[in-house]
Design a protein around this motif. Structure first.
Motif, PDB file in Angstrom:
ATOM      1  N   ALA A  32       0.856  -1.186   0.000  1.00  0.00           N
ATOM      2  CA  ALA A  32       0.000   0.000   0.000  1.00  0.00           C
ATOM      3  C   ALA A  32       0.892   1.236   0.000  1.00  0.00           C
ATOM      4  CB  ALA A  32      -0.918   0.023   1.220  1.00  0.00           C
ATOM      5  N   PRO A  33       0.585   2.248  -0.819  1.00  0.00           N
ATOM      6  CA  PRO A  33       1.425   3.451  -0.864  1.00  0.00           C
ATOM      7  C   PRO A  33       1.324   4.243   0.435  1.00  0.00           C
ATOM      8  CG  PRO A  33      -0.585   3.767  -2.139  1.00  0.00           C
ATOM      9  CD  PRO A  33      -0.574   2.338  -1.729  1.00  0.00           C
ATOM     10  N   LEU A  34       2.414   4.895   0.789  1.00  0.00           N
ATOM     11  CA  LEU A  34       2.493   5.743   1.968  1.00  0.00           C
ATOM     12  C   LEU A  34       2.963   7.137   1.563  1.00  0.00           C
ATOM     13  CD1 LEU A  34       4.361   3.256   4.342  1.00  0.00           C
ATOM     14  CD2 LEU A  34       1.925   3.811   4.433  1.00  0.00           C
ATOM     15  N   VAL A  35       2.671   8.124   2.414  1.00  0.00           N
ATOM     16  CA  VAL A  35       3.176   9.479   2.209  1.00  0.00           C
ATOM     17  C   VAL A  35       4.075   9.836   3.381  1.00  0.00           C
ATOM     18  CG1 VAL A  35       1.265  10.245   0.775  1.00  0.00           C
ATOM     19  CG2 VAL A  35       1.100  10.479   3.249  1.00  0.00           C
ATOM     20  N   VAL A  36       4.903  10.871   3.192  1.00  0.00           N
ATOM     21  CA  VAL A  36       5.952  11.156   4.168  1.00  0.00           C
ATOM     22  C   VAL A  36       5.408  11.452   5.561  1.00  0.00           C
ATOM     23  CG1 VAL A  36       7.671  11.910   2.486  1.00  0.00           C
ATOM     24  CG2 VAL A  36       6.017  13.556   3.385  1.00  0.00           C
ATOM     25  N   THR A  37       4.240  12.092   5.649  1.00  0.00           N
ATOM     26  CA  THR A  37       3.744  12.497   6.955  1.00  0.00           C
ATOM     27  C   THR A  37       3.320  11.313   7.828  1.00  0.00           C
ATOM     28  OG1 THR A  37       1.568  12.871   5.951  1.00  0.00           O
ATOM     29  CG2 THR A  37       2.997  14.779   6.230  1.00  0.00           C
ATOM     30  N   GLU A  38       3.138  10.147   7.256  1.00  0.00           N
ATOM     31  CA  GLU A  38       2.725   9.006   8.058  1.00  0.00           C
ATOM     32  C   GLU A  38       3.849   8.010   8.315  1.00  0.00           C
ATOM     33  OE1 GLU A  38      -0.203   6.448   6.144  1.00  0.00           O
ATOM     34  OE2 GLU A  38       0.477   7.087   4.164  1.00  0.00           O
ATOM     35  N   LEU A  39       5.041   8.266   7.779  1.00  0.00           N
ATOM     36  CA  LEU A  39       6.118   7.287   7.900  1.00  0.00           C
ATOM     37  C   LEU A  39       6.567   7.093   9.343  1.00  0.00           C
ATOM     38  CD1 LEU A  39       8.381   8.027   4.792  1.00  0.00           C
ATOM     39  CD2 LEU A  39       6.550   6.349   5.056  1.00  0.00           C
ATOM     40  N   ALA A  40       6.568   8.164  10.142  1.00  0.00           N
ATOM     41  CA  ALA A  40       7.040   8.048  11.525  1.00  0.00           C
ATOM     42  C   ALA A  40       6.182   7.073  12.325  1.00  0.00           C
ATOM     43  CB  ALA A  40       7.051   9.426  12.194  1.00  0.00           C
ATOM     44  N   LYS A  41       4.877   7.056  12.076  1.00  0.00           N
ATOM     45  CA  LYS A  41       3.996   6.113  12.762  1.00  0.00           C
ATOM     46  C   LYS A  41       4.037   4.743  12.092  1.00  0.00           C
ATOM     47  CE  LYS A  41       0.712   9.512  14.597  1.00  0.00           C
ATOM     48  NZ  LYS A  41      -0.708   9.951  14.608  1.00  0.00           N
ATOM     49  N   LEU A  46       4.981  -1.444  10.648  1.00  0.00           N
ATOM     50  CA  LEU A  46       4.889  -1.954   9.282  1.00  0.00           C
ATOM     51  C   LEU A  46       6.253  -1.939   8.614  1.00  0.00           C
ATOM     52  CD1 LEU A  46       1.752   0.061   8.073  1.00  0.00           C
ATOM     53  CD2 LEU A  46       1.775  -2.237   9.065  1.00  0.00           C
ATOM     54  N   PRO A  47       6.612  -2.974   7.853  1.00  0.00           N
ATOM     55  CA  PRO A  47       7.818  -2.887   7.036  1.00  0.00           C
ATOM     56  C   PRO A  47       7.580  -1.926   5.868  1.00  0.00           C
ATOM     57  CG  PRO A  47       6.728  -5.003   6.716  1.00  0.00           C
ATOM     58  CD  PRO A  47       5.938  -4.272   7.747  1.00  0.00           C
ATOM     59  N   ILE A  48       8.528  -1.054   5.618  1.00  0.00           N
ATOM     60  CA  ILE A  48       8.401  -0.062   4.554  1.00  0.00           C
ATOM     61  C   ILE A  48       9.484  -0.308   3.516  1.00  0.00           C
ATOM     62  CG2 ILE A  48       8.494   2.403   3.984  1.00  0.00           C
ATOM     63  CD1 ILE A  48       7.562   2.967   6.865  1.00  0.00           C
ATOM     64  N   ALA A  49       9.097  -0.261   2.261  1.00  0.00           N
ATOM     65  CA  ALA A  49      10.027  -0.372   1.146  1.00  0.00           C
ATOM     66  C   ALA A  49       9.645   0.665   0.106  1.00  0.00           C
ATOM     67  CB  ALA A  49       9.996  -1.776   0.544  1.00  0.00           C
ATOM     68  N   PHE A  50      10.564   0.938  -0.787  1.00  0.00           N
ATOM     69  CA  PHE A  50      10.272   1.817  -1.917  1.00  0.00           C
ATOM     70  C   PHE A  50      10.022   0.955  -3.142  1.00  0.00           C
ATOM     71  CE2 PHE A  50      12.926   4.209   1.000  1.00  0.00           C
ATOM     72  CZ  PHE A  50      12.240   5.411   1.114  1.00  0.00           C
ATOM     73  N   MET A  51       9.087   1.402  -3.966  1.00  0.00           N
ATOM     74  CA  MET A  51       8.820   0.737  -5.231  1.00  0.00           C
ATOM     75  C   MET A  51       8.966   1.751  -6.348  1.00  0.00           C
ATOM     76  SD  MET A  51       5.609  -1.740  -4.214  1.00  0.00           S
ATOM     77  CE  MET A  51       5.850  -2.747  -5.684  1.00  0.00           C
ATOM     78  N   LYS A  52       9.495   1.288  -7.463  1.00  0.00           N
ATOM     79  CA  LYS A  52       9.740   2.195  -8.582  1.00  0.00           C
ATOM     80  C   LYS A  52       8.504   2.253  -9.460  1.00  0.00           C
ATOM     81  CE  LYS A  52      13.595   3.548 -11.501  1.00  0.00           C
ATOM     82  NZ  LYS A  52      14.931   3.169 -12.020  1.00  0.00           N
ATOM     83  N   GLN A  53       8.014   3.458  -9.683  1.00  0.00           N
ATOM     84  CA  GLN A  53       6.870   3.703 -10.559  1.00  0.00           C
ATOM     85  C   GLN A  53       7.304   4.690 -11.625  1.00  0.00           C
ATOM     86  OE1 GLN A  53       3.658   4.946  -7.989  1.00  0.00           O
ATOM     87  NE2 GLN A  53       3.419   2.914  -7.100  1.00  0.00           N
ATOM     88  N   ASN A  54       7.410   4.197 -12.841  1.00  0.00           N
ATOM     89  CA  ASN A  54       8.022   4.962 -13.931  1.00  0.00           C
ATOM     90  C   ASN A  54       9.451   5.312 -13.521  1.00  0.00           C
ATOM     91  OD1 ASN A  54       5.630   4.846 -15.473  1.00  0.00           O
ATOM     92  ND2 ASN A  54       4.790   6.585 -14.335  1.00  0.00           N
ATOM     93  N   ASP A  55       9.762   6.570 -13.371  1.00  0.00           N
ATOM     94  CA  ASP A  55      11.131   6.950 -12.993  1.00  0.00           C
ATOM     95  C   ASP A  55      11.213   7.462 -11.566  1.00  0.00           C
ATOM     96  OD1 ASP A  55      12.184   6.311 -15.511  1.00  0.00           O
ATOM     97  OD2 ASP A  55      11.619   8.276 -16.324  1.00  0.00           O
TER      98      ASP A  55
END
Length: 293
Positions: A32-41, A46-55
């Protein structure tokens, strides 16, 4: 698949909606996509990873170890202590119109839209204006939308310093090992070796908190293996109770038994064990008490 329809006065004045009481709609989302303001919580459970979408790189909550299965949704209940913002606006969503206008839509296949008993939230008030809960939903989704733009800028700054690297997970299952590809993580060694000018650029862009949140979250990948193991144990050993398992109780026990004095190796963040635990385990203690008459 959701079927979103634009909310208009002519189309929805005689209808109403109700809030969802189940996360079954998210049960097949492995990420599920996340935004920066919710990463601290989010990074706390939750395990967080980055996924590449286009560039571009986008942070995501990793929720499953195989396509079509969200391990944080068990019998419609969200079992982690944080729920991604992407789900908290459901059944509403935004559609982009002309000149960057944002229009509120709702999923007509959600079972949450209708007329009559049970549908207690009108779309419009007696004056013909959008009801306050609808305005609140629109405001919440607009905040997420704006934060996505911020998230893209922060991730672009991290990418400019070449701080993303593949995160190849290995899942150890009863049939052997398999790889989970397509995930990226922060290159911690490179982050620590940035020269002062590069570090200042990352810091100015707001990239340091994002980087550290992702690195901190990686230990949570083991939670997915734990849930998968216990659910499979219940299914195999107590099939009649498979829809009543108290996953939250399992997670709390796991947290209480963590050895806080041990340091996790880097390899532990890449290998996820979903093979059932050896030895006896009293599964009945994790069946919801209201079902054990």
């Amino acid at each position: 698949m959701p079927r979103y329809e634009l909310i208009t006065k002519s189309g929805f004045a005689a209808q109403a909606w109700r809030r969802h009481n189940s996360y079954a709609f998210a049960a097949t989302d492995a990420v599920a996509p996340l935004v920066v303001t919710e990463l601290a919580k989010a990074c706390m459970c939750l395990p967080i990873a980055f996924m590449k979408q286009n560039d571009t790189f986008v942070p995501h909550a990793v929720q499953g170890l195989e396509p079509g299965r969200n391990l944080f949704v068990v019998n419609g209940t969200w079992v982690a202590s944080y729920t991604p913002a992407a789900y908290r606006g459901y059944p509403f969503a935004l559609a982009q119109g002309e000149v960057d206008q944002l229009h509120l839509c709702i999923d007509m296949d959600s079972g949450l839209v209708g007329a009559g008993e049970g549908f207690d939230q009108p779309f419009f008030d007696e004056a013909g204006e959008a009801a306050q809960p609808v305005k609140d939903a629109l405001n919440f989704l607009q905040q997420i939308y704006r934060n996505r733009a911020v998230t893209q800028r922060v991730c672009a700054a991290l990418a400019a310093e070449d701080l993303f690297q593949p995160w190849p997970l290995t899942v150890q299952g009863p049939d052997g090992e398999r790889r989970v590809d397509g995930l990226f993580r922060i290159d911690e060694a490179r982050l620590n070796s940035l020269d002062p000018e590069a570090l200042a650029r990352v810091q100015k862009a707001g990239g340091l908190p994002v980087a550290y949140c992702q690195l901190l979250s990686m230990g949570n990948i083991q939670t997915l293996g734990l849930i998968a193991r216990k659910l499979d144990e219940v299914k195999n050993r107590m099939p009649e109770m498979s829809d009543q398992i108290d996953v939250d109780g399992i997670l709390q026990r796991h947290k209480a038994n963590d050895n806080l004095d041990s340091l996790e190796t880097d390899n532990d963040r890449n290998l996820v064990n979903v093979v059932a635990d050896e030895g006896d385990f009293d599964l009945s203690s994790f069946v919801n008490s209201k079902h054990r008459d």
